[in-house]
Structure formats: C-alpha cells, structure tokens
Design a protein around this motif. Sequence first.
Motif, short mmCIF file in Angstrom:
data_model
loop_
_atom_site.label_atom_id
_atom_site.label_comp_id
_atom_site.label_asym_id
_atom_site.label_seq_id
_atom_site.Cartn_x
_atom_site.Cartn_y
_atom_site.Cartn_z
N ARG A 131 7.86 21.18 68.83
CA ARG A 131 7.32 20.00 69.51
C ARG A 131 7.38 20.18 71.04
O ARG A 131 6.46 19.80 71.77
CB ARG A 131 8.11 18.75 69.11
N ASP A 168 10.73 26.98 57.77
CA ASP A 168 10.82 28.39 57.37
C ASP A 168 12.24 28.91 57.56
O ASP A 168 12.44 30.10 57.76
CB ASP A 168 9.87 29.23 58.25
N ARG A 174 -0.70 16.85 57.85
CA ARG A 174 0.28 17.78 58.40
C ARG A 174 0.87 18.67 57.30
O ARG A 174 1.01 19.89 57.47
CB ARG A 174 1.40 17.02 59.13
O1 DC Z 1 10.28 18.50 61.56
P1 DC Z 1 9.24 18.07 62.59
O2 DC Z 1 8.28 17.04 62.07
O3 DC Z 1 9.84 17.64 63.88
O4 DC Z 1 8.40 19.41 62.87
C1 DC Z 1 7.30 19.42 63.74
C2 DC Z 1 6.31 20.49 63.32
O5 DC Z 1 6.84 21.78 63.57
C3 DC Z 1 5.88 20.44 61.87
O6 DC Z 1 4.57 19.96 61.75
C4 DC Z 1 5.97 21.85 61.38
C5 DC Z 1 6.53 22.65 62.51
N1 DC Z 1 7.73 23.39 62.16
C6 DC Z 1 7.56 24.70 61.73
O7 DC Z 1 6.44 25.15 61.59
N2 DC Z 1 8.65 25.45 61.47
C7 DC Z 1 9.87 24.97 61.60
N3 DC Z 1 10.92 25.73 61.36
C8 DC Z 1 10.06 23.62 62.03
C9 DC Z 1 8.95 22.86 62.27
#
Ligand code: DC
Length: 217
Positions: free
Chosen positions: A36, A127, A176
């Motif tokens: 983010r 991931d 999303r």
């Molecule tokens: O958990 P979150 O909604 O704050 O995550 C924001 C975005 O970041 C989500 O759309 C997917 C991505 N993300 C990612 O690709 N890999 C991660 N390890 C954590 C989040």
Amino acid sequence: MIIAIDGPAGSGKSSTAKAVAARLGITYLDTGAMYRAVTLKAQRLKIRYDDDTALGIIMAHTTIAFEGLPPDVRVIMDGDDVSADIRSDAVTKSVSDYCARDVVRKFLVEQQRQAAQGRSVVCEGRDIGTVVFPDADVKIFMVASVEERARRRQKDFAAMGVSKSVEELIKDIEARDHKDSTRANSPLTKAGGAIEMDTTGMTLEDQIMFIVNKVKT
Ligand code: DC
C-alpha cells in the motif's frame, strides 16, 4: 519462529495477526501495508502501475518502517507517518495493480525477509507461506465468506467516518480477490502445509487461540 498468515482481504488476518503478535510478545509484520505504501508513493508521483522503469527507481529510494507495538503499529514511509493515507479508497482500489509488478515484489520480499532476520515474527499477507517464508513454523490460510468480509470492511470504514454499502464492498472485494489470485506473480493461494481457518462466525478471541494453540503444539 515465523508464523505466516495468508488470506484474502477481510478474512481477519490483520486483527488476528496483530493480536497473536501482542500475545506472544513477538514482532508483527504487515506486508500489505508495504504494498500500500509503495502504491501511495507511486500515485503521489503520478507513476502508472505499468511503468516498471519509474517503479524501479522509486523502489530503490523508498524506506518503509514500522513503529510502535501491536495493535498500534504505525507505517512510516520516507520518514512520514502514512498509516491513514495507505488505507484510502484510491490506494485500496489500485494496490492490486501495483503489487502485481515484479519490480515491486522483488524489492519488498527482500525487505520482508530482512525484517524477520534473527527475530520471531507474525507475518501476514498473500504470499507469505508460499514465497516469502516457505519454511515458516506455522502457516495459516484464513478464509471467510465474502458477505462476512464485506461486513467487516464496512465496520472498518465506519470507524474512519466513511459510509459504504455492503453491496459496494462485496463488488470491491471480489474484484480485488480476482486480481490477487489470478496474477502471474505470486498469486494468493494456500501454501503447502498451511492450515485452513474459516473465520466466518469465529470471534477474534477464537481466532487468536486457534493460532496460539498451533504454536504451542
Ligand atoms: O492485506 P491488504 O488488504 O492491506 O493488502 C493490500 C494489497 O496488497 C492486496 O490487494 C494484495 C497485496 N498483497 C500482496 O500482493 N502480497 C502480500 N504479501 C500482501 C499484500
């Protein structure tokens, strides 16, 4: 010890991961906040998600740090507290596009591994059990019904003074989810050895104890 918690938006990862970290007295690492923060910076600099050259340049000149103890962990980017700004609608809607880029992921995965060096962490994301820490001691894959996840997001927004309908949030979450789980690069998927945990109808305390018990056994 590494506890890896993955799952889609609104599955309960953040509140549970923070609480588990606080209860065990170990570090909490919110990798979504890192994606983010990069998205926020790119948007402020008007860099498109597909401009890999410009993204590569900003990645090399961005510092992301966490301050404070869970549940009150602040996200500091380039010295500024961006904890509120990274939760904006504009960032939430675009983060799936930016986080799918190789140049962004390579850099952040490296930072995540460094952040866990020599310490015990609860790390949450998409991931973590598959790519970042495939040898994590405990791997959890959290899921919940899309309706429940939308209701939770509605509460989060209400706490920020923003009113949103459950229907609108279901659409946003589904969009999303689709992007996060179909991208070529480290898609959201249950890791080998991960324990699936359906948090629909579970209380926060149930979720915390479920994980703490896995650590103890
Ligand atoms: O958990 P979150 O909604 O704050 O995550 C924001 C975005 O970041 C989500 O759309 C997917 C991505 N993300 C990612 O690709 N890999 C991660 N390890 C954590 C989040």
